[in-house]
Design a protein around this motif. Structure first.
Motif, PDB file in Angstrom:
ATOM      1  N   MET A   1       0.812  -1.195   0.000  1.00 22.34           N
ATOM      2  CA  MET A   1       0.000   0.000   0.000  1.00 22.34           C
ATOM      3  C   MET A   1       0.856   1.260   0.000  1.00 22.34           C
ATOM      4  SD  MET A   1      -3.068   0.908  -0.157  1.00 22.34           S
ATOM      5  CE  MET A   1      -4.497   1.653   0.490  1.00 22.34           C
ATOM      6  N   ASP A   2       1.991   1.214   0.719  1.00 21.05           N
ATOM      7  CA  ASP A   2       2.863   2.379   0.762  1.00 21.05           C
ATOM      8  C   ASP A   2       3.372   2.759  -0.621  1.00 21.05           C
ATOM      9  OD1 ASP A   2       2.567   2.705   3.474  1.00 21.05           O
ATOM     10  OD2 ASP A   2       4.385   1.591   3.987  1.00 21.05           O
ATOM     11  N   ASP A   3       3.673   1.752  -1.458  1.00 21.45           N
ATOM     12  CA  ASP A   3       4.145   2.032  -2.810  1.00 21.45           C
ATOM     13  C   ASP A   3       3.087   2.742  -3.630  1.00 21.45           C
ATOM     14  OD1 ASP A   3       6.631   0.945  -2.344  1.00 21.45           O
ATOM     15  OD2 ASP A   3       6.133  -1.015  -3.202  1.00 21.45           O
ATOM     16  N   ILE A   4       1.846   2.355  -3.461  1.00 21.74           N
ATOM     17  CA  ILE A   4       0.745   2.993  -4.198  1.00 21.74           C
ATOM     18  C   ILE A   4       0.609   4.448  -3.775  1.00 21.74           C
ATOM     19  CG2 ILE A   4      -1.752   3.016  -4.545  1.00 21.74           C
ATOM     20  CD1 ILE A   4      -1.640  -0.071  -4.275  1.00 21.74           C
ATOM     21  N   VAL A   5       0.680   4.711  -2.491  1.00 23.11           N
ATOM     22  CA  VAL A   5       0.573   6.084  -1.983  1.00 23.11           C
ATOM     23  C   VAL A   5       1.751   6.909  -2.470  1.00 23.11           C
ATOM     24  CG1 VAL A   5       0.567   7.510   0.104  1.00 23.11           C
ATOM     25  CG2 VAL A   5      -0.809   5.425   0.012  1.00 23.11           C
ATOM     26  N   ARG A   6       2.961   6.359  -2.394  1.00 30.55           N
ATOM     27  CA  ARG A   6       4.158   7.071  -2.850  1.00 30.55           C
ATOM     28  C   ARG A   6       4.060   7.387  -4.343  1.00 30.55           C
ATOM     29  NH1 ARG A   6       8.414   3.505  -2.041  1.00 30.55           N
ATOM     30  NH2 ARG A   6       7.795   3.626   0.114  1.00 30.55           N
ATOM     31  N   THR A   7       3.622   6.424  -5.128  1.00 32.15           N
ATOM     32  CA  THR A   7       3.471   6.646  -6.560  1.00 32.15           C
ATOM     33  C   THR A   7       2.430   7.727  -6.835  1.00 32.15           C
ATOM     34  OG1 THR A   7       4.110   4.377  -7.051  1.00 32.15           O
ATOM     35  CG2 THR A   7       2.884   5.548  -8.751  1.00 32.15           C
ATOM     36  N   ALA A   8       1.328   7.699  -6.113  1.00 40.04           N
ATOM     37  CA  ALA A   8       0.293   8.723  -6.292  1.00 40.04           C
ATOM     38  C   ALA A   8       0.830  10.105  -5.926  1.00 40.04           C
ATOM     39  CB  ALA A   8      -0.928   8.400  -5.433  1.00 40.04           C
ATOM     40  N   GLU A   9       1.592  10.196  -4.850  1.00 38.94           N
ATOM     41  CA  GLU A   9       2.183  11.485  -4.461  1.00 38.94           C
ATOM     42  C   GLU A   9       3.129  11.989  -5.543  1.00 38.94           C
ATOM     43  OE1 GLU A   9       4.010  10.500  -0.718  1.00 38.94           O
ATOM     44  OE2 GLU A   9       2.262  11.188   0.422  1.00 38.94           O
TER      45      GLU A   9
END
Length: 116
Positions: A1-9
């Motif tokens: 999930m952290d990767d998805i949030v980082r990518t979105a940011e």
């Protein structure tokens, strides 16, 4: 999930860079308030890039290397930031130009990455 949030940011930040660069226009070099405000906005955006975009957004090794070099240049510029008095229009303009050039370079290096 952290990767998805980082990518979105990263995507959001790079979209902001693209929007800023697209909206750049002439600045009244004799208006210190305008220079100061625009410099603050550009510096804030560049600092956001320096902290948010942590890795290349492409698998192409040549483009990835370009992105890394561009990110390091952005980080180096943000590390050198100093306060500039609103009465020093020449320095304000110089700092604005350096920051906007860096934003343009980021836009070129990551240009299509924000949409993929």
């Amino acid at each position: 999930m952290d990767d998805i949030v980082r990518t979105a940011e990263q995507v959001i930040t790079l979209t902001h860079v693209r929007d800023y660069v697209a909206a750049m226009g002439m600045v009244d070099e004799n208006n210190p308030e305008e220079l100061s405000g625009r410099l603050a906005e550009a510096r804030t955006l560049l600092a956001e890039v320096a902290t948010t975009v942590t890795q290349p957004t492409t698998d192409d090794p040549i483009r990835a290397a370009e992105q890394v070099v561009t990110l390091e240049a952005a980080r180096a510029l943000t590390a050198e930031y100093v306060d500039v008095s609103v009465t020093e229009t020449g320095r304000l303009l110089g700092h604005l130009m350096a920051t906007e050039v860096q934003l343009m370079e980021l836009n070129a290096a990551f240009g299509e990455a924000a949409t993929t």
